[in-house]
Design an enzyme around this catalytic site. Structure first.
Site, PDB file in Angstrom:
ATOM      1  N   TYR A   1      -3.210  10.947 -55.875  1.00 30.63           N
ATOM      2  CA  TYR A   1      -3.824  10.059 -57.191  1.00 30.63           C
ATOM      3  C   TYR A   1      -2.818   9.943 -57.467  1.00 30.63           C
ATOM      4  CZ  TYR A   1      -4.307  14.707 -58.883  1.00 30.63           C
ATOM      5  OH  TYR A   1      -4.418  15.310 -59.313  1.00 30.63           O
ATOM      6  N   CYS A   2      -1.793  10.821 -57.108  1.00 32.11           N
ATOM      7  CA  CYS A   2      -0.128  10.153 -58.216  1.00 32.11           C
ATOM      8  C   CYS A   2       0.749   9.114 -58.409  1.00 32.11           C
ATOM      9  CB  CYS A   2       0.952  10.755 -57.458  1.00 32.11           C
ATOM     10  SG  CYS A   2       2.414  10.877 -58.232  1.00 32.11           S
TER      11      CYS A   2
ATOM     12  N   SER B   1       0.592  21.201 -64.179  1.00 37.70           N
ATOM     13  CA  SER B   1      -0.644  20.815 -63.183  1.00 37.70           C
ATOM     14  C   SER B   1      -1.229  21.096 -62.613  1.00 37.70           C
ATOM     15  CB  SER B   1       0.128  19.588 -62.525  1.00 37.70           C
ATOM     16  OG  SER B   1       1.117  18.576 -62.917  1.00 37.70           O
TER      17      SER B   1
ATOM     18  N   ASP C   1       6.451   5.252 -69.939  1.00 34.86           N
ATOM     19  CA  ASP C   1       5.984   6.246 -68.325  1.00 34.86           C
ATOM     20  C   ASP C   1       5.152   5.231 -67.421  1.00 34.86           C
ATOM     21  OD1 ASP C   1       6.288   9.078 -66.656  1.00 34.86           O
ATOM     22  OD2 ASP C   1       4.719   9.700 -67.330  1.00 34.86           O
TER      23      ASP C   1
ATOM     24  N   CYS D   1     -11.214   5.559 -81.876  1.00 41.07           N
ATOM     25  CA  CYS D   1     -11.402   4.950 -80.084  1.00 41.07           C
ATOM     26  C   CYS D   1      -9.707   4.585 -80.371  1.00 41.07           C
ATOM     27  CB  CYS D   1     -12.169   4.611 -79.614  1.00 41.07           C
ATOM     28  SG  CYS D   1     -11.383   3.459 -78.218  1.00 41.07           S
TER      29      CYS D   1
ATOM     30  N   CYS E   1     -13.509  -4.645 -80.612  1.00 41.27           N
ATOM     31  CA  CYS E   1     -13.641  -3.425 -80.835  1.00 41.27           C
ATOM     32  C   CYS E   1     -13.001  -4.170 -82.263  1.00 41.27           C
ATOM     33  CB  CYS E   1     -11.854  -2.673 -80.947  1.00 41.27           C
ATOM     34  SG  CYS E   1     -11.600  -3.057 -79.379  1.00 41.27           S
TER      35      CYS E   1
ATOM     36  N   CYS F   1       9.439  14.480 -55.097  1.00 39.65           N
ATOM     37  CA  CYS F   1       8.230  15.246 -55.180  1.00 39.65           C
ATOM     38  C   CYS F   1       7.879  16.216 -53.669  1.00 39.65           C
ATOM     39  CB  CYS F   1       6.804  14.860 -55.781  1.00 39.65           C
ATOM     40  SG  CYS F   1       5.952  15.713 -56.802  1.00 39.65           S
TER      41      CYS F   1
ATOM     42  N   GLY G   1       7.769  12.319 -60.722  1.00 39.42           N
ATOM     43  CA  GLY G   1       8.337  13.569 -59.555  1.00 39.42           C
ATOM     44  C   GLY G   1       8.188  14.329 -59.933  1.00 39.42           C
TER      45      GLY G   1
END
Length: 373
Positions: free
Chosen positions: A20-21, A122, A292, A341, A332, A14, A66
């Site tokens: 904060y990536c 972004s 991801d 939620c 939950c 990148c 990236g």
């Protein structure tokens, strides 16, 4: 069968150094942090095997990093050439790209427009809120990204804004929302910042509450607390609701999906249906992961150049990953808001506890969500 594939054509590489990536942090835990630039052979193999798997159904492609545009414009031109060649069944193909916007020019806009891309840009809000997004020289990127947005508007490229929810963004959401509206941005997505990943001795992620080491003091300045998130949800929804009532609807993806859930419909956003589904995340060298947020070595399912999506969909790592996401916390099961939620995204569950924030939000928002359609 429908197939969803995320490619990382430039791996973790990148041109920015956002403080904060999550992917920079994630890749640092791998034996090979960068998997390099994706070759044309790997790209062709991915697309050929995607069409073989899909048959007559949908092929959903996305490019992330990236910064994916580091792979170069020729890479994306070849994407379309290969699709035209291999999509003999004429099945529907949807393409998206998530970019920091700093490499976008007129030629990129032409590629996006001709390819029917949905671009995720972004941008964390106004210039103050966007201050964590800096380049390799430590310089701000706000004006360059705003210029990219204007360029895409000029070319008629479809795009939305992706904002990472930090403490600053949560606390300034009224000003940020007003700024986005002023710029003509009508499709917004807010995703909570992920804390740095910690792994156990087996290389598996562990919950944030189990961390034995504290965050660096700098990170404490922008990591959201549960109360920050509750404030964001209620304040942002009130702005969203007002515009909806006034006939000036702005799409906010999370709230759009809460409306669906309030009407017993299936959400389209990953992480909001209570469990993970089959997704193939492919790194620059062809290595495949189930998500991801989990592109670390212990979740590596093999290389697409050596296997296919039929085998990957049945891979033990993939099936176990989905099975784990279906586990429901005891608290939950008795919660009256669980249908809305659904315990959230698997990765976010090991971050801050958002339970109280959601209870506060749904107590306020549910009657309104049920009236919206």
């Amino acid at each position: 069968m429908n197939i969803s594939i995320m490619m990382k054509p430039a791996s973790s590489n990148c041109n920015l150094r956002c403080k904060y990536c999550f992917y920079n942090d994630l890749s640092s835990h791998r034996e090979m942090p960068s998997r390099g630039i994706m070759s044309q052979d790997t790209l062709r193999n991915i697309l050929k095997k995607a069409f073989d798997f899909a048959g007559d159904d949908k092929v959903m492609l996305s490019f992330q990093g990236g910064e994916p545009l580091i792979a170069g414009k020729e890479f994306f031109k070849n994407v379309h050439a290969i699709i035209r060649e291999l999509n003999v069944r004429k099945c529907p193909v949807y393409i998206g790209i998530q970019t920091n916007g700093t490499l976008i020019d007129d030629e990129c806009c032409g590629i996006f427009k001709r390819g029917g891309y949905l671009v995720g840009l972004s941008l964390d809000g106004d210039e103050i809120a966007d201050s964590l997004r800096i380049d390799a020289n430590g310089e701000p990127t706000f004006q360059r990204v705003l210029s990219a947005a204007k360029l895409m508007q000029k070319h008629g490229v479809e795009f939305n804004i992706l904002t990472v929810l930090t403490k600053q963004v949560a606390q300034r959401i009224d000003r940020i929302y007003a700024f986005f509206k002023k710029q003509g941005f009508r499709h917004l997505q807010f995703i909570p910042m992920l804390k740095p990943l910690r792994l156990d001795e087996n290389g598996k992620p562990i919950s944030a509450c189990e961390y034995s080491t504290p965050f660096p003091s700098e990170e404490e300045n922008y990591v959201m607390s549960g109360e920050d998130y509750a404030y964001f949800l209620k304040k942002c929804f009130s702005l969203y609701l007002k515009d909806f009532v006034d006939g000036k609807y702005t799409s906010i993806r999370q709230f759009d999906n809460f409306v669906r859930l309030a009407h017993h419909e299936i959400p389209e956003q990953c992480g909001m249906d209570g469990h993970c589904c089959h997704q193939f995340v492919i790194e620059g060298d062809g290595e495949v992961y189930p998500c991801d947020f989990y592109c670390v070595d212990c979740y590596d399912m093999g290389n697409i150049n050596d296997t296919d999506f039929f085998a990957l969909s049945k891979h033990p790592i993939a099936t176990q990953f989905i099975k784990e996401s279906m586990q429901i916390d005891e608290k939950c099961k008795a919660c009256k808001y669980y249908a809305l939620c659904k315990n959230g995204c698997k990765r976010e569950r090991i971050d801050i506890d958002k339970c109280d924030a959601y209870k506060q939000f749904f107590a306020y928002a549910l009657p309104h969500l049920q009236r919206m359609s």
